[in-house]
Design an enzyme around this catalytic site. Structure first.
Site, short mmCIF file in Angstrom:
data_model
loop_
_atom_site.label_atom_id
_atom_site.label_comp_id
_atom_site.label_asym_id
_atom_site.label_seq_id
_atom_site.Cartn_x
_atom_site.Cartn_y
_atom_site.Cartn_z
N LEU A 84 10.45 35.70 48.70
CA LEU A 84 11.24 36.02 47.51
C LEU A 84 10.36 35.85 46.28
O LEU A 84 9.54 34.95 46.23
CB LEU A 84 12.41 35.04 47.38
CG LEU A 84 13.52 35.17 48.42
CD1 LEU A 84 14.40 33.92 48.38
CD2 LEU A 84 14.36 36.40 48.15
N GLU A 113 23.22 31.58 46.26
CA GLU A 113 23.13 30.70 47.43
C GLU A 113 22.14 29.59 47.16
O GLU A 113 21.33 29.69 46.23
CB GLU A 113 22.56 31.48 48.63
CG GLU A 113 23.52 32.38 49.31
CD GLU A 113 22.82 33.18 50.41
OE1 GLU A 113 23.50 33.99 51.00
OE2 GLU A 113 21.61 32.99 50.65
N LYS A 115 18.72 27.56 47.98
CA LYS A 115 17.43 27.86 48.60
C LYS A 115 17.06 26.63 49.43
O LYS A 115 16.62 25.61 48.91
CB LYS A 115 16.37 28.14 47.54
CG LYS A 115 15.07 28.64 48.13
CD LYS A 115 14.14 29.16 47.05
CE LYS A 115 12.92 29.85 47.61
NZ LYS A 115 12.19 29.12 48.60
N ASP A 117 15.24 24.08 51.73
CA ASP A 117 13.82 23.77 51.81
C ASP A 117 13.44 23.44 53.25
O ASP A 117 13.44 22.28 53.66
CB ASP A 117 13.53 22.58 50.89
CG ASP A 117 12.05 22.48 50.57
OD1 ASP A 117 11.31 23.41 50.91
OD2 ASP A 117 11.65 21.47 49.97
N GLU A 172 17.23 29.35 57.80
CA GLU A 172 16.27 28.31 57.49
C GLU A 172 16.58 27.09 58.35
O GLU A 172 17.70 26.59 58.34
CB GLU A 172 16.40 27.97 56.00
CG GLU A 172 15.26 27.21 55.44
CD GLU A 172 14.12 28.13 54.96
OE1 GLU A 172 14.16 29.35 55.23
OE2 GLU A 172 13.19 27.59 54.34
N TYR A 224 21.06 33.10 56.53
CA TYR A 224 21.19 33.80 55.25
C TYR A 224 20.90 35.30 55.30
O TYR A 224 20.82 35.95 54.26
CB TYR A 224 20.33 33.15 54.17
CG TYR A 224 18.88 32.92 54.56
CD1 TYR A 224 18.03 33.97 54.83
CD2 TYR A 224 18.37 31.63 54.61
CE1 TYR A 224 16.72 33.76 55.17
CE2 TYR A 224 17.05 31.40 54.95
CZ TYR A 224 16.23 32.46 55.23
OH TYR A 224 14.93 32.25 55.57
N LYS A 314 13.63 28.34 40.99
CA LYS A 314 13.17 27.08 41.59
C LYS A 314 13.43 25.93 40.63
O LYS A 314 13.16 26.04 39.43
CB LYS A 314 11.68 27.16 41.89
CG LYS A 314 11.34 28.25 42.91
CD LYS A 314 10.95 27.69 44.23
CE LYS A 314 9.48 27.41 44.28
NZ LYS A 314 9.07 26.94 45.60
N CYS A 408 -11.31 -2.96 57.51
CA CYS A 408 -9.92 -3.42 57.52
C CYS A 408 -9.72 -4.48 56.43
O CYS A 408 -10.49 -5.43 56.36
CB CYS A 408 -9.59 -4.00 58.90
SG CYS A 408 -7.95 -4.72 58.96
N CYS A 411 -9.08 -7.99 58.38
CA CYS A 411 -10.02 -8.68 59.28
C CYS A 411 -11.44 -8.14 59.14
O CYS A 411 -12.32 -8.56 59.88
CB CYS A 411 -9.54 -8.55 60.72
SG CYS A 411 -9.72 -6.88 61.36
N CYS A 426 -7.68 0.27 62.55
CA CYS A 426 -8.47 -0.93 62.79
C CYS A 426 -8.35 -1.20 64.28
O CYS A 426 -7.24 -1.38 64.78
CB CYS A 426 -7.92 -2.10 61.98
SG CYS A 426 -8.58 -3.68 62.56
N CYS A 432 -6.77 -9.15 64.53
CA CYS A 432 -6.34 -8.71 63.20
C CYS A 432 -4.90 -9.19 62.97
O CYS A 432 -3.98 -8.75 63.67
CB CYS A 432 -6.45 -7.19 63.14
SG CYS A 432 -5.98 -6.52 61.56
#
Ligand code: IVH
Length: 669
Positions: A84, A113, A115, A117, A172, A224, A314, A408, A411, A426, A432
């Site tokens: 679009l 409508e 949109k 995601d 979607e 849609y 948007k 790390c 440690c 690590c 650790c």
């Protein structure tokens, strides 16, 4: 039941289950309990096992997934999947509406409508049955992800009502926020790094090779657009109509879709959702405005990339800027290192934001972060806010660049990043501190050993007091040692000691889960215990033996081998055994090891067992079920209607073929 009766019963059950699935997932208005639904589903599964000739590829039993794909096939779209044209400017939307209205002499309606995601999908239905689902890909061709899409409960496998014979519907696929946050919570719990956002995770999930995993994730879908049929004159009417065929569609009563003739109507819809989108249970990134009438759509046509009859507005995501004060690094139970940004506290979406996840080294590099940067922070529907950009103009020339650490932070071991992984690890598992404490916390957690009276704080205290440095040490603790800890009353100390003692009754599969072997979650632990029965067998299993178990792949097998190859782990496991933990599965009645070391292929239809039951009997008696005949197969149990090709292959390879009666005799030998 004879085959004719079975066929009818399968049809009745399938219809009933589809109907209840629709009520539950699409209408959110179930009329029977989950339990009753499961009972019906089980009945259908059993009938299909007994009469596989009537098991339809779109049966409600297929919702749980199971197909493993090696590689998704490429499919050319019959109608290209365009995008679009979009804008962030309300003025441009007004201009577009005015321009189109003029073009059509004022006689037109717009549909507004959301949109969504997520990821676009095109689904083909032939004679009311879901045939194929393909991702957008490059718009010209996408990937065939049918078996994954079939696990999405709001997508009908068979249609109801008066549907056209052959058409494609597009929509979607998205991750509902509740399910996304639940998944991340689980990942946190299992010491795995969290996913960054619902859209990318939906996209990644849709391309997973194991559809069973997809089924557990809880994706959803809104539709849609429809192609290849014109049973209605306009889009709005069409959306309403496809709801009758079983699809989940946006409802006007929730203002998820609206028809209007005026620019004010369009702007009102935009304003409403800009303000209220935070209340939606999924993410949207804008509003789509479409010309309603299909003939007018045709007249307006397309540019090279997008239709002229639609435009997307948007939303500007709420974004604040603040100062990056420092980056710290957290080490999880599995050794995965996650960078976290400490920010100057700032208000965003009603809460004070002080921290943002930076996910991994690549993200730091992408953002090219420097200390004291002015960073832009956004919050989607997810819990953790994220840094989406940097105001480079505000950076001083002497600012120090953030470079992902080499060692790390806990440690000092050199970090490693394996090929194909985004995280640094690590590998100093045994020394650790956060890894040690994380493993103990996992071991005592509710779904593992469920040790009452012991939480993260007590683990810290016990660790700091040098009373424990691994989970086996828990079983050497005494009341006198524990009661010495700060803020530990007699009663709590007692609870703790009793909690540890009670954990010796926890079943083997949960002990195995508690060990914290990478990739061995709850379900995998169950499969492993079922397949190998006891800890000894598991510890000495070969790669081949492991991957022969249902749902155990290379990655899990390698991780198990690595775990039991480690001398320290072996010692820990031995100490747990000595402490009296459950190290084997409690066998059901009728179990034996008479088929131990033998592999079976079960094929065809049987009279005294369903196929699932027969396989269970084989496993209960120590045998192994494999799906295809090879030189390594010991027995083929051949029922009615076994395919001639299979029979020939078995004969050619000289494999012993057992009839149902032969099998029963062998079982009772
Ligand atoms: S209509 C010719 N309607 O946005 C394209 N698309 O940038 C017709 N999307 O690929 C698409 N919600 O994945 C349409 N209500 C909606 C939508 C929507 C989300 C996505 C879709 C498309 C992308 C376009």
């Amino acid at each position: 039941m004879n085959p004719n009766e079975a066929k009818i019963e399968i049809e009745i059950l399938s219809k009933e289950l589809s109907y209840h699935n629709h009520l539950y997932y699409v209408e959110s208005n179930p009329s029977i309990s989950d339990y009753d639904f499961d009972v019906l589903l089980k009945q259908l599964q059993e009938l299909e096992d007994k009469f596989p000739q009537f098991a339809d590829e779109n049966s409600p039993t297929k919702r749980v997934g199971g197909d493993i794909t090696k590689k998704f096939d490429s499919v050319v779209h019959k109608f290209p999947m365009l995008s679009l044209s979009n804008t962030y400017s309300e003025d441009e939307i007004r201009d577009w509406v005015t321009r189109i209205t003029k073009l059509e002499d004022g006689d037109l309606e717009f549909v507004c409508e959301l949109k969504y995601d997520g990821v676009a999908i095109g689904i083909q239905y032939i004679n009311g049955s879901l045939k194929q689902a393909v991702t957008r890909g490059d718009g010209m061709q996408g990937e065939n992800v049918t078996s994954n899409v079939k696990t999405i409960k709001t997508i009908p496998l068979r249609l109801t009502g008066d549907y056209p014979g052959n058409f494609e519907i597009r929509g979607e696929i998205f991750f509902p926020l509740k399910n996304f946050n639940r998944l991340n919570e689980k990942r946190r719990y299992e010491g795995e790094p969290e996913f960054a956002n619902p859209r990318n995770t939906a996209s990644g999930t849709l391309k997973m090779l194991n559809s069973k995993v997809v089924a557990t994730r809880g994706l959803d879908c809104f539709l849609y657009g429809i192609y290849g049929t014109d049973v209605e004159a306009g889009h709005y009417e069409m959306v309403n109509r496809v709801a009758d065929w079983g699809f989940k569609t946006p409802k006007p009563k929730d203002r998820l879709i609206e028809k209007t003739k005026t620019v004010e109507g369009v702007m009102d819809f935009i304003t409403h959702w800009d303000k209220n989108r935070g209340d939606l249970p999924f993410e949207i990134d804008g509003i789509v405005i479409k010309v309603n009438n299909y003939l007018q759509q045709e007249e307006l046509g397309f540019t090279a990339k997008s239709p002229r009859w639609a435009i997307a507005y948007k939303f500007k995501t709420e974004r604040v800027d603040t100062t990056l004060e420092s980056v710290v690094y957290q080490v999880g139970r599995t050794g995965a290192v996650t960078p976290v940004a400490n920010l100057k506290p700032v208000q965003l979406g009603g809460t004070t934001v002080k921290r943002a996840s930076l996910y991994n080294a690549d993200q730091i590099e992408r953002l090219n972060l420097h200390l004291d940067d002015q960073v832009y922070v956004e919050k989607g529907g997810e819990i953790i806010p994220k840094i989406v950009g940097v105001n480079i103009d505000a950076r001083s020339t002497s600012a120090e660049q953030i470079i992902f650490i080499d060692n790390c932070p806990e440690c000092d071991t050199t970090l490693e990043r394996k090929e194909g992984e985004v995280h640094h690890y690590c590998l100093n598992e045994s020394n650790c501190p956060p890894q040690i404490k994380g493993r103990i916390e996992h071991f005592i957690s509710r779904k593992a050993l469920n040790i009452d009276g012991l939480g993260a704080e007590t683990v810290d205290a016990l660790f700091d007091a040098k009373l424990i440095s691994n989970y086996a040490d828990l079983y050497d603790l005494t009341f006198d040692q524990v009661v010495e800890l700060e803020r530990m009353a007699d009663k709590s100390a007692n609870n703790l000691i009793f909690g540890i003692r009670d954990s010796k009754d926890i079943p083997f599969e949960r002990v195995l889960f508690g060990l914290g072997i990478r990739f061995v979650g709850e379900t995998v632990a169950k499969k492993l215990t079922k397949g190998l029965k006891n800890m000894n067998a598991l510890a000495s299993a070969t790669f081949e033996e492991l991957i022969a178990i249902d749902e155990i792949g290379d990655r899990i097998a390698e991780s198990i081998l690595m775990f039991f190859d480690d001398e320290e782990n072996k010692l820990l496991v031995q100490r747990l055994k000595d402490a009296g933990l459950n190290f084997e599965i409690v066998e059901k009645e009728g179990a034996s090891n008479k088929f131990e070391g033998h592999s079976f292929v079960v094929s065809g239809v049987f009279t005294s067992f369903s196929r699932t039951e027969l396989k269970e009997v084989i496993e209960m008696n120590g045998g192994k079920n494999v799906s295809s005949i090879s030189a390594k197969t010991d027995f083929v149990v051949a029922g009615d209607k076994m395919g001639p090709a299979k029979l020939k292959k078995a004969t050619d390879l000289g494999i012993t073929i057992l009839s149902e009666d032969d099998f029963i005799k062998k079982l009772n030998e």
